[in-house]
Design a protein around this motif. Structure first.
Motif, PDB file in Angstrom:
ATOM      1  N   ASN A 243      -0.754-109.762 -25.728  1.00 15.70           N
ATOM      2  CA  ASN A 243       0.109-110.175 -24.613  1.00 15.70           C
ATOM      3  C   ASN A 243       1.637-110.363 -24.702  1.00 15.70           C
ATOM      4  N   LEU A 244       2.109-109.322 -25.049  1.00 13.42           N
ATOM      5  CA  LEU A 244       3.589-109.057 -24.923  1.00 13.42           C
ATOM      6  C   LEU A 244       4.166-109.071 -23.731  1.00 13.42           C
ATOM      7  N   ASP A 245       5.471-109.518 -23.465  1.00 12.32           N
ATOM      8  CA  ASP A 245       5.858-109.339 -21.940  1.00 12.32           C
ATOM      9  C   ASP A 245       6.521-108.098 -21.851  1.00 12.32           C
ATOM     10  N   GLY A 246       5.780-107.274 -20.927  1.00 10.78           N
ATOM     11  CA  GLY A 246       6.273-106.185 -20.375  1.00 10.78           C
ATOM     12  C   GLY A 246       5.905-105.000 -21.190  1.00 10.78           C
ATOM     13  N   ILE A 247       5.275-104.782 -22.366  1.00  9.29           N
ATOM     14  CA  ILE A 247       4.674-104.177 -23.254  1.00  9.29           C
ATOM     15  C   ILE A 247       3.424-104.303 -23.932  1.00  9.29           C
ATOM     16  N   PHE A 248       2.569-103.159 -24.457  1.00 11.37           N
ATOM     17  CA  PHE A 248       1.585-103.633 -25.046  1.00 11.37           C
ATOM     18  C   PHE A 248       1.338-102.195 -26.204  1.00 11.37           C
ATOM     19  N   LEU A 249       0.373-102.667 -27.096  1.00  5.03           N
ATOM     20  CA  LEU A 249       0.196-101.914 -28.063  1.00  5.03           C
ATOM     21  C   LEU A 249      -0.939-100.997 -27.746  1.00  5.03           C
ATOM     22  N   VAL A 250      -0.741 -99.649 -27.562  1.00  3.50           N
ATOM     23  CA  VAL A 250      -1.630 -98.607 -27.211  1.00  3.50           C
ATOM     24  C   VAL A 250      -2.691 -98.382 -27.948  1.00  3.50           C
ATOM     25  N   GLU A 251      -2.192 -97.838 -29.241  1.00  2.00           N
ATOM     26  CA  GLU A 251      -2.847 -97.391 -30.363  1.00  2.00           C
ATOM     27  C   GLU A 251      -2.436 -97.322 -31.811  1.00  2.00           C
ATOM     28  N   ILE A 252      -3.171 -97.308 -32.798  1.00  2.00           N
ATOM     29  CA  ILE A 252      -2.787 -97.266 -34.118  1.00  2.00           C
ATOM     30  C   ILE A 252      -2.949 -95.997 -34.847  1.00  2.00           C
ATOM     31  N   TYR A 253      -2.146 -95.489 -35.571  1.00  2.00           N
ATOM     32  CA  TYR A 253      -2.406 -94.091 -36.349  1.00  2.00           C
ATOM     33  C   TYR A 253      -2.166 -94.320 -37.719  1.00  2.00           C
ATOM     34  N   ARG A 254      -3.223 -94.431 -38.412  1.00  2.00           N
ATOM     35  CA  ARG A 254      -3.329 -94.863 -39.809  1.00  2.00           C
ATOM     36  C   ARG A 254      -3.942 -93.595 -40.425  1.00  2.00           C
ATOM     37  N   GLY A 255      -3.140 -92.876 -41.323  1.00  3.15           N
ATOM     38  CA  GLY A 255      -3.509 -91.755 -42.067  1.00  3.15           C
ATOM     39  C   GLY A 255      -3.868 -90.635 -41.153  1.00  3.15           C
ATOM     40  N   ASN A 256      -5.133 -90.333 -41.201  1.00  4.09           N
ATOM     41  CA  ASN A 256      -5.845 -89.162 -40.219  1.00  4.09           C
ATOM     42  C   ASN A 256      -6.515 -90.271 -39.157  1.00  4.09           C
ATOM     43  N   LYS A 257      -6.628 -91.229 -39.096  1.00  2.00           N
ATOM     44  CA  LYS A 257      -7.564 -92.090 -38.445  1.00  2.00           C
ATOM     45  C   LYS A 257      -6.678 -92.372 -37.171  1.00  2.00           C
ATOM     46  N   LEU A 258      -7.137 -92.416 -36.025  1.00  2.00           N
ATOM     47  CA  LEU A 258      -6.728 -92.807 -34.619  1.00  2.00           C
ATOM     48  C   LEU A 258      -7.453 -93.859 -34.305  1.00  2.00           C
TER      49      LEU A 258
END
Length: 592
Positions: A243-258
């Motif tokens: 719930n950030l103001d005006g932005i949001f976390l779309v995805e995380i890239y961890r090693g070879n895992k999306l």
């Protein structure tokens, strides 16, 4: 209540519907539904008229066609057939000619909306593989579907609604032969125009996915979570990234895992690559805080493992329209996250969660593993850049079913079999082979369309039975006093063309039909050419993107502006008008 008072109330209802649909402030379902309900509750419209509309054969025919089209799309290799025809074609104009002809032919016998939904990803991918702009082909796709629908009485819901109104008022319904010849003529001239002239008039618009590919950092900012960050080991919610103001976390890239979409309970790890979407200035402010986040030194996008972004659009059947993004539960419902929203050929700014979605919006989304299963047959989102899997032709019973369908259609055209009975029997055959189930019935039923069709027939019938249509017609007779039959025919046609450009085609038929019926009764003439003028006028939806749902469907994916529809659609509308008026005048000996 006096008869004159009833006339004024119904006239006011008619004007209220027209204005409401024109300004597009409320959904057509609400406009038709509430006004009809108020008229029924007040006793102006008898409840018997409403109930008879529910069982109207033409309305039931529309839904039988929707169910059959859905089953054919799901179980028969329509896309494979089309792909076999066009796979080896390299010339853009040859593809345009073949594609529009095929779509027009299909649209003459099945519901055109799912055909356009099926073809959008195919046309999009065909053009992209050849470095051509999809905008050169998507508008002609929509127009071809509309033109093809005019060839038969079942080609478009407009024709069936008109026949429903005729049946409800004990008038002779229009036959297949009434539509066949003018439909073939106007479709032929229209397709020639699209291939020869329309192709030149259409601009090479950059599509949204291409813009994303070239300008990814305007959409997505890649950050890395440093090992010393106090956010390591915390969930997304605990780390304050929800719930950030005006932005949001779309995805995380961890090693070879999306990891996409990112759930609130996902735990962060050191060196995670976090991808944020939204207002770039807000992302920069987030990075200024001492929270262990910084712009990534390496860029995932340049390493060959491209972000999996899909284009989807909101069709007229979507329940997402009218809601803010944060009210839609989008991530959980579709296993996807919205990166950007495009409308009227431009990207919308501001906080994505606060954007109120509209029909025709084009969304860029990142998707999770469940998305592909969720989106199959979904009526709330249509994919644009992802094409349905092309199945192989197979089972023998499918060939028998299609043979029986062709035989049944021939019997209908020849007048040996009633259309409604044929469709009911054919749907029964599909159901017996497991190609149509109760679950399909629940999924394919469109309650909004059902309400609009029932209330449109109810209003049209009430205007005639109360004498309001004749009362309005008497007023128009003064304007058309001494006018020739050709002038009256042209007036009916042009009035409907104008209406259908700004309100729905079903609404256009409901509004104009009672007036035409009254004019015909007063003048004692054959109603066939005038009702045909009404039907074809209501299908002349080429001038604006809002005039027909298939126009809205290609509006976003093609990157079009309203001016594009006017530039290409105006000459087509002129050709359409001249062709239909010439045919009706000569065929029915209408005097000038």
């Amino acid at each position: 209540m006096t008869e004159t008072t009833v006339h004024y109330i119904l006239l006011g209802a008619l004007l209220a519907i027209t204005v409401s649909l024109f300004i597009q402030r409320f959904k057509p379902t609400l406009v038709f539904g509430w006004i009809t309900m108020l008229l029924v509750v007040s006793g102006i419209v008898p409840v018997e008229v409403l109930l008879s509309s529910v069982s109207n054969k033409s309305i039931l025919t529309i839904f039988l066609l929707i169910f059959i089209t859905s089953a054919l799309r799901k179980h028969f290799n329509l896309l494979g057939l089309i792909d076999g025809l066009f796979r080896s074609i390299k010339s853009p104009r040859a593809f345009l000619a073949g594609m529009t002809s095929s779509v027009a032919l299909l649209s003459s016998v099945v519901n055109n909306t799912p055909i356009v939904a099926l073809m959008i990803p195919y046309v999009y991918n065909w053009s992209k593989k050849r470095n051509l702009s999809p905008s050169k082909f998507l508008m002609p796709l929509s127009f071809a579907a509309t033109l093809g629908g005019t060839i038969t009485v079942i080609g478009t819901s407009t024709n069936l609604v008109l026949n429903g109104l005729l049946e409800a008022n004990d008038l002779q319904p229009l036959a297949f032969s009434d539509f066949l010849y003018p439909g073939l003529l106007v479709t032929g001239f229209g397709l020639l125009y699209l291939v020869i002239v329309g192709y030149k008039l259409l601009s090479n618009r950059k599509d949204v996915l291409e813009d994303f590919t070239h300008n990814r950092r305007e959409y997505i900012v890649e950050t890395v979570l440093l090992p010393q960050s106090n956010k390591v080991g915390k969930t997304i919610t605990e780390a304050g990234l929800r719930n950030l103001d005006g932005i949001f976390l779309v995805e995380i890239y961890r090693g070879n895992k999306l990891i996409s979409p990112v759930t609130p309970t996902e735990s962060l790890q050191a060196n995670d690559l976090l991808y944020f979407a939204g207002e770039v200035d807000r992302i920069v402010e987030l990075l200024k805080d001492d929270n262990g986040l910084e712009i990534a030194k390496r860029d995932k996008f340049e390493m060959g493992d491209a972000l999996d972004v899909v284009e989807v659009l909101l069709p007229i059947t979507s329940d997402l329209a009218g809601k803010k993004v944060r009210e839609t539960n989008f991530r959980e419902r579709f296993d996807a996250a919205i990166v950007a929203i495009h409308r009227d050929g431009r990207r919308l700014g501001g906080k994505i969660g606060d954007v109120e979605l509209e029909f025709g919006d084009l969304l860029l989304i990142t998707t999770g593993n469940r998305f592909k299963n969720i989106i199959v047959g979904n009526k709330h989102l249509y994919t644009v850049s992802v094409m349905e899997r092309i199945a192989t032709n197979g089972k023998r019973e499918k060939k028998w079913i299609m043979g029986a369908a062709l035989l049944g259609l021939s019997a209908v055209f020849a007048g040996y079999l009633d259309l409604f009975m044929f469709l009911l029997m054919f749907l029964g055959v599909l159901a017996s082979f497991g190609m149509f189930t109760a679950q399909d019935l629940r999924k394919d039923i469109n309650s909004d369309l059902l309400i609009i069709l029932i209330t449109a027939v109810t209003l049209g019938t009430s205007l005639i039975h109360t004498g309001t249509a004749a009362w309005i017609s008497n007023g128009l007779t003064g304007l058309l006093n001494g006018a020739s039959p050709f002038t009256i025919l042209t007036s009916v046609f042009l009035l409907t063309v104008v209406l259908t450009s700004f309100v729905t085609n079903v609404a256009s038929v409901a509004i104009v039909f009672p007036i035409v019926a009254a004019l015909i009764a007063q003048n004692g003439v054959d109603g066939t050419p005038y009702f045909l003028a009404l039907a074809y006028g209501a299908s002349a939806s080429f001038l604006t993107p809002v005039s027909y749902q298939t126009n809205l469907m290609v509006y976003g994916p093609g990157g079009y502006k309203s001016s594009d529809f006017l530039r290409v659609g105006a000459p087509l509308t002129l050709i359409y008008i001249i062709t239909i008026l010439t045919y009706l005048t000569l065929r029915y000996n209408i005097h000038a």
